[in-house]
Design an enzyme around this catalytic site. Structure first.
Site, PDB file in Angstrom:
ATOM      1  N   LYS A  35       0.831  -1.208   0.000  1.00  0.00           N
ATOM      2  CA  LYS A  35       0.000   0.000   0.000  1.00  0.00           C
ATOM      3  C   LYS A  35       0.866   1.259   0.000  1.00  0.00           C
ATOM      4  O   LYS A  35       0.596   2.212  -0.729  1.00  0.00           O
ATOM      5  CB  LYS A  35      -0.903   0.026   1.245  1.00  0.00           C
ATOM      6  CG  LYS A  35      -2.100  -0.883   1.138  1.00  0.00           C
ATOM      7  CD  LYS A  35      -3.102  -0.593   2.253  1.00  0.00           C
ATOM      8  CE  LYS A  35      -4.247  -1.584   2.167  1.00  0.00           C
ATOM      9  NZ  LYS A  35      -5.230  -1.434   3.226  1.00  0.00           N
ATOM     10  N   GLU A 152     -15.494   9.070  12.459  1.00  0.00           N
ATOM     11  CA  GLU A 152     -15.577   9.418  11.032  1.00  0.00           C
ATOM     12  C   GLU A 152     -16.924   8.950  10.473  1.00  0.00           C
ATOM     13  O   GLU A 152     -17.333   7.825  10.708  1.00  0.00           O
ATOM     14  CB  GLU A 152     -14.416   8.751  10.275  1.00  0.00           C
ATOM     15  CG  GLU A 152     -14.376   9.082   8.812  1.00  0.00           C
ATOM     16  CD  GLU A 152     -14.426  10.574   8.557  1.00  0.00           C
ATOM     17  OE1 GLU A 152     -13.537  11.287   9.020  1.00  0.00           O
ATOM     18  OE2 GLU A 152     -15.383  11.034   7.902  1.00  0.00           O
ATOM     19  N   LYS A 205     -20.949   7.377  17.262  1.00  0.00           N
ATOM     20  CA  LYS A 205     -20.672   6.662  16.005  1.00  0.00           C
ATOM     21  C   LYS A 205     -21.504   5.374  15.917  1.00  0.00           C
ATOM     22  O   LYS A 205     -22.128   5.082  14.893  1.00  0.00           O
ATOM     23  CB  LYS A 205     -19.172   6.355  15.913  1.00  0.00           C
ATOM     24  CG  LYS A 205     -18.774   5.525  14.712  1.00  0.00           C
ATOM     25  CD  LYS A 205     -19.033   6.238  13.398  1.00  0.00           C
ATOM     26  CE  LYS A 205     -18.853   5.300  12.230  1.00  0.00           C
ATOM     27  NZ  LYS A 205     -19.230   5.879  10.965  1.00  0.00           N
ATOM     28  N   ASN A 209     -24.657   4.695  13.163  1.00  0.00           N
ATOM     29  CA  ASN A 209     -24.708   3.576  12.221  1.00  0.00           C
ATOM     30  C   ASN A 209     -25.876   2.646  12.513  1.00  0.00           C
ATOM     31  O   ASN A 209     -26.521   2.125  11.601  1.00  0.00           O
ATOM     32  CB  ASN A 209     -23.389   2.802  12.236  1.00  0.00           C
ATOM     33  CG  ASN A 209     -22.366   3.437  11.313  1.00  0.00           C
ATOM     34  OD1 ASN A 209     -22.650   4.443  10.662  1.00  0.00           O
ATOM     35  ND2 ASN A 209     -21.180   2.872  11.248  1.00  0.00           N
ATOM     36  N   CYS A 261     -18.970  -1.425   7.687  1.00  0.00           N
ATOM     37  CA  CYS A 261     -19.367  -0.735   8.920  1.00  0.00           C
ATOM     38  C   CYS A 261     -20.680  -1.213   9.528  1.00  0.00           C
ATOM     39  O   CYS A 261     -20.701  -1.639  10.673  1.00  0.00           O
ATOM     40  CB  CYS A 261     -19.439   0.766   8.660  1.00  0.00           C
ATOM     41  SG  CYS A 261     -17.807   1.464   8.377  1.00  0.00           S
TER      42      CYS A 261
HETATM   43  P1  NAD Z   1      -9.128  -0.703   6.308  1.00  0.00           P
HETATM   44  O1  NAD Z   1      -9.116  -2.123   6.701  1.00  0.00           O
HETATM   45  O2  NAD Z   1      -9.484  -0.304   4.908  1.00  0.00           O
HETATM   46  O3  NAD Z   1      -7.710  -0.051   6.613  1.00  0.00           O
HETATM   47  C1  NAD Z   1      -6.999  -0.225   7.813  1.00  0.00           C
HETATM   48  C2  NAD Z   1      -5.516  -0.027   7.506  1.00  0.00           C
HETATM   49  O4  NAD Z   1      -4.792   0.008   8.726  1.00  0.00           O
HETATM   50  C3  NAD Z   1      -4.887  -1.141   6.665  1.00  0.00           C
HETATM   51  O5  NAD Z   1      -4.256  -0.568   5.530  1.00  0.00           O
HETATM   52  C4  NAD Z   1      -3.871  -1.796   7.606  1.00  0.00           C
HETATM   53  O6  NAD Z   1      -2.739  -2.303   6.946  1.00  0.00           O
HETATM   54  C5  NAD Z   1      -3.521  -0.625   8.496  1.00  0.00           C
HETATM   55  N1  NAD Z   1      -2.924  -0.968   9.800  1.00  0.00           N
HETATM   56  C6  NAD Z   1      -3.286  -1.927  10.676  1.00  0.00           C
HETATM   57  N2  NAD Z   1      -2.483  -1.885  11.772  1.00  0.00           N
HETATM   58  C7  NAD Z   1      -1.607  -0.876  11.572  1.00  0.00           C
HETATM   59  C8  NAD Z   1      -0.534  -0.331  12.332  1.00  0.00           C
HETATM   60  N3  NAD Z   1      -0.226  -0.793  13.543  1.00  0.00           N
HETATM   61  N4  NAD Z   1       0.155   0.701  11.827  1.00  0.00           N
HETATM   62  C9  NAD Z   1      -0.145   1.202  10.603  1.00  0.00           C
HETATM   63  N5  NAD Z   1      -1.159   0.734   9.844  1.00  0.00           N
HETATM   64  C10 NAD Z   1      -1.872  -0.292  10.322  1.00  0.00           C
HETATM   65  O7  NAD Z   1     -10.102   0.017   7.355  1.00  0.00           O
HETATM   66  P2  NAD Z   1     -11.119   1.232   7.102  1.00  0.00           P
HETATM   67  O8  NAD Z   1     -12.291   0.779   6.300  1.00  0.00           O
HETATM   68  O9  NAD Z   1     -10.353   2.436   6.663  1.00  0.00           O
HETATM   69  O10 NAD Z   1     -11.645   1.456   8.590  1.00  0.00           O
HETATM   70  C11 NAD Z   1     -10.801   1.968   9.599  1.00  0.00           C
HETATM   71  C12 NAD Z   1     -11.664   2.293  10.814  1.00  0.00           C
HETATM   72  O11 NAD Z   1     -12.582   3.345  10.500  1.00  0.00           O
HETATM   73  C13 NAD Z   1     -12.522   1.128  11.312  1.00  0.00           C
HETATM   74  O12 NAD Z   1     -12.628   1.231  12.708  1.00  0.00           O
HETATM   75  C14 NAD Z   1     -13.873   1.397  10.679  1.00  0.00           C
HETATM   76  O13 NAD Z   1     -14.926   0.846  11.419  1.00  0.00           O
HETATM   77  C15 NAD Z   1     -13.924   2.913  10.716  1.00  0.00           C
HETATM   78  N6  NAD Z   1     -14.764   3.533   9.682  1.00  0.00           N
HETATM   79  C16 NAD Z   1     -14.765   3.024   8.410  1.00  0.00           C
HETATM   80  C17 NAD Z   1     -15.531   3.651   7.435  1.00  0.00           C
HETATM   81  C18 NAD Z   1     -15.575   3.094   6.034  1.00  0.00           C
HETATM   82  O14 NAD Z   1     -16.476   3.501   5.282  1.00  0.00           O
HETATM   83  N7  NAD Z   1     -14.693   2.202   5.643  1.00  0.00           N
HETATM   84  C19 NAD Z   1     -16.292   4.780   7.755  1.00  0.00           C
HETATM   85  C20 NAD Z   1     -16.239   5.284   9.052  1.00  0.00           C
HETATM   86  C21 NAD Z   1     -15.453   4.664  10.014  1.00  0.00           C
END
Ligand code: NAD
Length: 421
Positions: A35, A152, A205, A209, A261
């Site tokens: 990534k 978020e 949050k 949802n 989510c």
């Molecule tokens: P995702 O799985 O797409 O991305 C998470 C990223 O974190 C991955 O790239 C992973 O490699 C990285 N990661 C994990 N451990 C790490 C570390 N120690 N250091 C650095 N990077 C690390 O997740 P997402 O969909 O972006 O969701 C993230 C959070 O936000 C979740 O809690 C989710 O519930 C919340 N959220 C998601 C959305 C959505 O639409 N996807 C919307 C609002 C909130």
């Protein structure tokens, strides 16, 4: 401001890129070297409209991706935690990524001097987690940092727009200097900023949802009744949504909600309630209804076509919604195996989610290079995601259509069946 963002997924990459576009200096940190390399070459690892353009524009100047959490955190004044919070088998939230991010931040802040540094949790986490994050950071010897919880609300597919023009900002913090600095960061928007404590921000949050998921399951339940009565639930919900107390959004009946989510967060809230001795009746019903909803489309097909054995069925739309490549909890993951179990031959197509879908569905389907080849030779077409290109009526000439999203403006009967209209 100087910002570091831990996690470059849907939330982290959008947050980092948009904050850079707004003039901040941003380091996006991930543990996934693929990534990081992609981002630094100007390519977004996820499909999100408008994101790659902003990435290319800001890369190298105000925006950088890195595996080096240490220097990124040390060179910033606010660190966002945007790592995944996947569900455990019992519906609980697995906090291992949040905790390991907190440990790393603690180690760096203990060395650099934490005074005035803010750690803002953006991941969706159960009430009490941000306080735990602060404890982990402190346990590494960091002192004088501030902790914020800044949930978020962006929608995948509209994430850039949602970040830039939010409806509201929620800032949870225990100290005024922390919420003051967070408000300064968000001064680019006129959106109202709600200041609350950490646990309240975390709960807002989940409650948000859960309410949206409830609206969808409610619309689906009404839709299932309407289908039996020969009423179009979309006309019904138009009338319902015109009431100012209701709002017309999230009343679209269909094959149910998916994504990273809603299912995860509602299940997590059910688990949270149970740990407090509360049995959440509404939330359980929301999930129960949602779990059965995708298979209603298969049931309709069996009723209409009789046996599906040996029938060639085109499935249009694999992602859980349009304008994303995200396959997490997508209804297609239930519908395609069910069609296969009935003996149907499935040929699938999605404009953006094909690669992700292949990893999850493997040989359960054949994959077409474009929408026209997908429907060619198919006896029936299932529409599972409302991509714009699937609205073209000419695709469906001579085909039996099963519409899970009310994408075509038709009434059920003859060669067209809607799942709940
Ligand atoms: P995702 O799985 O797409 O991305 C998470 C990223 O974190 C991955 O790239 C992973 O490699 C990285 N990661 C994990 N451990 C790490 C570390 N120690 N250091 C650095 N990077 C690390 O997740 P997402 O969909 O972006 O969701 C993230 C959070 O936000 C979740 O809690 C989710 O519930 C919340 N959220 C998601 C959305 C959505 O639409 N996807 C919307 C609002 C909130």
């Amino acid at each position: 401001m100087k910002i570091s963002v831990v996690g470059t997924g849907y939330v982290g990459l959008v947050t980092g890129t948009c904050l850079a576009e707004l003039g901040n200096e941003v380091y996006c940190i991930d543990i996934d070297s693929r990534k990081v390399e992609l981002i630094n070459s100007g390519k977004s690892p996820i499909y999100e409209p408008g994101l790659e353009e902003l990435l290319e524009k800001n890369l190298g100047s105000r925006l950088n991706a890195t595996l080096d959490a240490h220097s990124a955190i040390a060179n910033s004044e606010i660190t966002f935690i945007c790592v995944g919070t996947p569900p455990g088998d019992d519906g609980s939230t697995d906090l291992k990524y949040v905790e390991s991010a907190a440990e790393k931040i603690g180690e760096v802040l203990a060395k650099k001097g934490a005074e005035g540094h803010i750690v803002a949790v953006k991941s969706t986490v159960p009430p009490g987690t941000s306080e735990k994050v602060a404890e982990i950071i402190s346990s590494k010897g960091a002192k004088g940092f501030g902790i914020a919880m800044n949930p978020e609300f962006l929608r995948e597919g509209k994430a850039v727009e949602d970040f830039m023009k939010p409806d509201r900002i929620v800032v949870g913090a225990a100290e005024e200097w922390v919420s003051g600095k967070m408000k300064e960061l968000y001064s680019f928007t006129d959106a109202p900023i709600l200041e609350v404590d950490l646990k309240t921000a975390e709960m807002i949050k989940y409650a948000s949802n859960a309410l949206l998921a409830t609206k969808i399951s409610f619309a689906n339940e009404i839709g299932n009744i309407c289908k039996k009565l020969g009423i179009d639930v979309y006309d019904v919900m138009k009338g319902v949504g015109m009431d100012a107390r209701t709002s017309p959004h999230f009343l679209d009946a269909g094959i149910g909600f998916g994504g990273s989510c809603f299912p995860k967060d509602v299940k997590s809230l059910i688990h949270i309630a149970r740990t407090q001795g509360e049995e959440p009746k509404v939330l359980k019903a929301v999930m129960h209804l949602n779990e059965g909803q995708p298979l209603r489309l298969v049931g309709l097909a069996k009723k209409k076509l009789g046996s599906l054995q040996g029938k060639k069925i085109a499935v249009l739309g694999l992602a859980f919604k349009p304008e994303t490549d995200d396959m997490r909890e997508a209804p297609s993951l239930k519908i395609i195996p069910a069609l296969r179990d009935e003996g149907a031959e499935v040929i699938a197509y999605d404009p953006e989610a094909m690669e992700n879908a292949k990893k999850l569905l493997g040989e359960k389907a054949k994959y077409a290079p474009d929408v026209k080849s997908a429907v060619e030779g198919a006896e029936a077409v299932f529409i599972l995601t409302e991509w714009q290109q699937f609205r073209d009526e000419s695709l469906y000439e001579g085909k039996q259509v099963f519409d899970g999203r009310k994408i075509l403006n038709r009434k059920s009967g003859g060669s067209y069946e809607g799942v709940c209209w």
